[in-house]
Design a protein around this motif. Structure first.
Motif, PDB file in Angstrom:
ATOM      1  N   PHE A  72      -4.604  -8.223  25.428  1.00 38.59           N
ATOM      2  CA  PHE A  72      -4.736  -6.963  24.709  1.00 38.59           C
ATOM      3  C   PHE A  72      -6.051  -6.907  23.927  1.00 38.59           C
ATOM      4  CE2 PHE A  72       0.168  -6.491  24.264  1.00 38.59           C
ATOM      5  CZ  PHE A  72       0.233  -6.171  25.615  1.00 38.59           C
ATOM      6  N   GLN A  73      -6.694  -5.735  23.995  1.00 43.44           N
ATOM      7  CA  GLN A  73      -7.821  -5.403  23.127  1.00 43.44           C
ATOM      8  C   GLN A  73      -7.428  -4.170  22.335  1.00 43.44           C
ATOM      9  OE1 GLN A  73     -11.775  -6.938  25.516  1.00 43.44           O
ATOM     10  NE2 GLN A  73     -11.178  -4.829  25.791  1.00 43.44           N
ATOM     11  N   ARG A  74      -7.154  -4.328  21.050  1.00 42.65           N
ATOM     12  CA  ARG A  74      -6.713  -3.212  20.228  1.00 42.65           C
ATOM     13  C   ARG A  74      -7.857  -2.233  19.987  1.00 42.65           C
ATOM     14  NH1 ARG A  74      -1.196  -2.461  19.612  1.00 42.65           N
ATOM     15  NH2 ARG A  74      -0.210  -4.516  19.815  1.00 42.65           N
ATOM     16  N   VAL A  75      -7.577  -0.949  20.177  1.00 43.79           N
ATOM     17  CA  VAL A  75      -8.557   0.109  19.909  1.00 43.79           C
ATOM     18  C   VAL A  75      -7.957   1.114  18.943  1.00 43.79           C
ATOM     19  CG1 VAL A  75      -9.790  -0.118  22.088  1.00 43.79           C
ATOM     20  CG2 VAL A  75      -7.782   1.347  21.980  1.00 43.79           C
ATOM     21  N   ASP A  76      -8.809   1.910  18.315  1.00 43.08           N
ATOM     22  CA  ASP A  76      -8.357   2.840  17.277  1.00 43.08           C
ATOM     23  C   ASP A  76      -7.571   4.017  17.832  1.00 43.08           C
ATOM     24  OD1 ASP A  76      -9.595   1.269  15.358  1.00 43.08           O
ATOM     25  OD2 ASP A  76     -11.500   2.358  15.517  1.00 43.08           O
ATOM     26  N   SER A  77      -7.906   4.460  19.032  1.00 40.86           N
ATOM     27  CA  SER A  77      -7.221   5.622  19.599  1.00 40.86           C
ATOM     28  C   SER A  77      -7.134   5.481  21.110  1.00 40.86           C
ATOM     29  CB  SER A  77      -7.965   6.914  19.248  1.00 40.86           C
ATOM     30  OG  SER A  77      -9.223   6.963  19.892  1.00 40.86           O
ATOM     31  N   PHE A  78      -6.181   6.200  21.696  1.00 39.39           N
ATOM     32  CA  PHE A  78      -6.006   6.158  23.142  1.00 39.39           C
ATOM     33  C   PHE A  78      -7.209   6.787  23.843  1.00 39.39           C
ATOM     34  CE2 PHE A  78      -3.538   7.640  27.051  1.00 39.39           C
ATOM     35  CZ  PHE A  78      -3.611   6.388  27.647  1.00 39.39           C
ATOM     36  N   ASP A  79      -7.785   7.822  23.223  1.00 42.00           N
ATOM     37  CA  ASP A  79      -8.977   8.459  23.800  1.00 42.00           C
ATOM     38  C   ASP A  79     -10.122   7.462  23.916  1.00 42.00           C
ATOM     39  OD1 ASP A  79      -7.706  10.877  24.037  1.00 42.00           O
ATOM     40  OD2 ASP A  79      -8.478  11.697  22.158  1.00 42.00           O
ATOM     41  N   GLN A  80     -10.251   6.577  22.916  1.00 41.31           N
ATOM     42  CA  GLN A  80     -11.291   5.560  22.965  1.00 41.31           C
ATOM     43  C   GLN A  80     -11.044   4.601  24.120  1.00 41.31           C
ATOM     44  OE1 GLN A  80     -11.769   3.386  19.275  1.00 41.31           O
ATOM     45  NE2 GLN A  80     -12.897   1.717  20.258  1.00 41.31           N
ATOM     46  N   GLY A  81      -9.775   4.241  24.337  1.00 43.33           N
ATOM     47  CA  GLY A  81      -9.431   3.362  25.441  1.00 43.33           C
ATOM     48  C   GLY A  81      -9.705   4.009  26.789  1.00 43.33           C
ATOM     49  N   VAL A  82      -9.348   5.301  26.915  1.00 43.18           N
ATOM     50  CA  VAL A  82      -9.578   6.024  28.166  1.00 43.18           C
ATOM     51  C   VAL A  82     -11.074   6.108  28.465  1.00 43.18           C
ATOM     52  CG1 VAL A  82      -9.360   8.256  29.310  1.00 43.18           C
ATOM     53  CG2 VAL A  82      -7.435   7.338  28.002  1.00 43.18           C
ATOM     54  N   GLN A  83     -11.875   6.327  27.418  1.00 47.19           N
ATOM     55  CA  GLN A  83     -13.325   6.392  27.609  1.00 47.19           C
ATOM     56  C   GLN A  83     -13.879   5.049  28.084  1.00 47.19           C
ATOM     57  OE1 GLN A  83     -15.176   9.233  27.436  1.00 47.19           O
ATOM     58  NE2 GLN A  83     -16.756   7.934  28.344  1.00 47.19           N
ATOM     59  N   ALA A  84     -13.314   3.949  27.572  1.00 49.14           N
ATOM     60  CA  ALA A  84     -13.733   2.627  28.016  1.00 49.14           C
ATOM     61  C   ALA A  84     -13.407   2.423  29.499  1.00 49.14           C
ATOM     62  CB  ALA A  84     -13.056   1.551  27.167  1.00 49.14           C
ATOM     63  N   VAL A  85     -12.273   2.980  29.936  1.00 46.64           N
ATOM     64  CA  VAL A  85     -11.913   2.908  31.348  1.00 46.64           C
ATOM     65  C   VAL A  85     -12.897   3.718  32.185  1.00 46.64           C
ATOM     66  CG1 VAL A  85     -10.137   3.403  33.061  1.00 46.64           C
ATOM     67  CG2 VAL A  85      -9.471   2.554  30.812  1.00 46.64           C
ATOM     68  N   ARG A  86     -13.246   4.905  31.708  1.00 48.74           N
ATOM     69  CA  ARG A  86     -14.208   5.752  32.430  1.00 48.74           C
ATOM     70  C   ARG A  86     -15.562   5.056  32.557  1.00 48.74           C
ATOM     71  NH1 ARG A  86     -12.319  10.845  33.093  1.00 48.74           N
ATOM     72  NH2 ARG A  86     -10.722  11.589  31.647  1.00 48.74           N
TER      73      ARG A  86
END
Length: 348
Positions: free
Chosen positions: A70-84
């Protein structure tokens, strides 16, 4: 028998005097062993890193599988952007009984593994609530267009590698051949400057790279492969030119050092093949040791690969060219300067 023995001994000694033959026989296999051993030999590479938001039994069970990190991020949008951006293969958000998963088609192996593991975990949590309606729902979606195929992500890397190979080999072998045949000496005696010689060869390199890219993309876009160019795909052209400059400078340096075509071929292979594997051309490097990823960041092919993927596949704009362009220009200046210091018109 005596003639056979003498000839065999002579050939054996001749083989060991030929450095290029020794390299391809012994050093090349060892080089691949070292590269793949470093990339896949780390124990930390067994886990797939994903971005995570939230808490709950699903994440607890998922962590217990030992497959993901797991890599904790502040928001799901931030995680989705990392995937993009291709930084992680997937991102997951857990809010109560709702689980959201976003994954990348660009890393189908790791994303597929994450999907399978999360689905099994969700199913297991639901089974524990047997006799009742499912308490946990999974919303799993690909962040890219679902029509994208593997060719979208294979094309930029293989194209970049092909351009690097042709630019380095072409310029290195041409300089060595011209020096060996006294062509450079005759050019030097003629009223032609060094800049004219280098720029003419550079023009040939860039022109060849453009034709190579056109042919490569045209084949990839046929119905057999189905490549689809994204957004501002034409931004790949300045990247292609900058990449040609960078690899041309490497070729000139090799051509200035090597004394024969065989030596130039050997040196070029030593440069091109490891650079291809360490630049993410054939497989992603997220699971490689951190120091090896750092080495990858200084290689021009890595940044040409990243830039090509951003503009050809992810549909990013001109802002995606900033880092790759800066690295390619800087690399060209440094290597070009080194080549100018060791360049010679004729063999010493």
């Amino acid at each position: 028998m005596t003639a056979f023995k003498s000839l065999s001994v002579a050939m054996f000694k001749g083989f060991f005097r030929e450095r290029v033959a020794l390299f391809f026989t012994f050093l090349m296999p060892l080089m691949f062993l070292v590269i793949f051993g470093l990339i896949f030999g780390s124990s930390s590479s067994n886990k797939t890193k994903i971005d995570v938001v939230g808490d709950g039994p699903v994440l607890t069970a998922l962590s217990g599988t030992g497959i993901v990190e797991f890599q904790r991020v502040d928001s799901f949008d931030q995680g989705v952007q990392a995937v993009r951006n291709g930084d992680v293969p997937a991102a997951i958000s857990v809010r109560g009984n709702e689980v959201q998963l976003r994954y990348a088609a660009s890393d189908s192996v790791q994303a597929g593994t994450v999907q399978a593991v999360i689905r099994s975990v969700v199913d297991a949590v639901n089974v524990r609530a047997s006799g009742k309606p499912p308490t946990v729902t999974l919303d799993s979606q690909q962040v890219e267009d679902s029509s994208l195929s593997a060719i979208q992500y294979l094309t930029p890397g293989i194209l970049s590698w092909g351009l690097a190979t042709s630019a380095i080999f072409g310029s290195a072998l041409t300089l060595v051949n011209w020096r060996k045949k006294q062509v450079l000496r005759r050019i030097r005696l003629a009223p032609v400057g060094t800049g004219t010689v280098i720029s003419s060869r550079l023009l040939v390199t860039i022109g060849t790279s453009v034709l190579q890219a056109i042919l490569f993309v045209a084949v990839a876009m046929t119905p057999v492969f189905g490549l689809k160019l994204a957004g501002q795909w034409w931004l790949a052209l300045p990247l292609l030119i900058l990449g040609s400059l960078s690899f041309f400078s490497i070729g000139v340096l090799v051509g200035a050092i090597a004394k024969s075509e065989e030596a130039a071929t050997g040196i070029t292979n030593v440069i091109v093949l490891p650079m291809a594997f360490l630049s993410g051309t054939f497989f992603p490097l997220q699971n490689a040791p951190q120091w090896l990823q750092t080495v990858s960041e200084v290689l021009p092919l890595r940044h040409l690969n990243d830039g090509m993927v951003d503009v050809l596949v992810r549909g990013k704009g001109i802002e995606a060219l900033a880092t790759p362009a800066a690295v390619l220009v800087g690399f060209t200046v440094v290597i070009g300067f080194a080549a100018s210091r060791v360049f010679s018109w004729e063999d010493s």
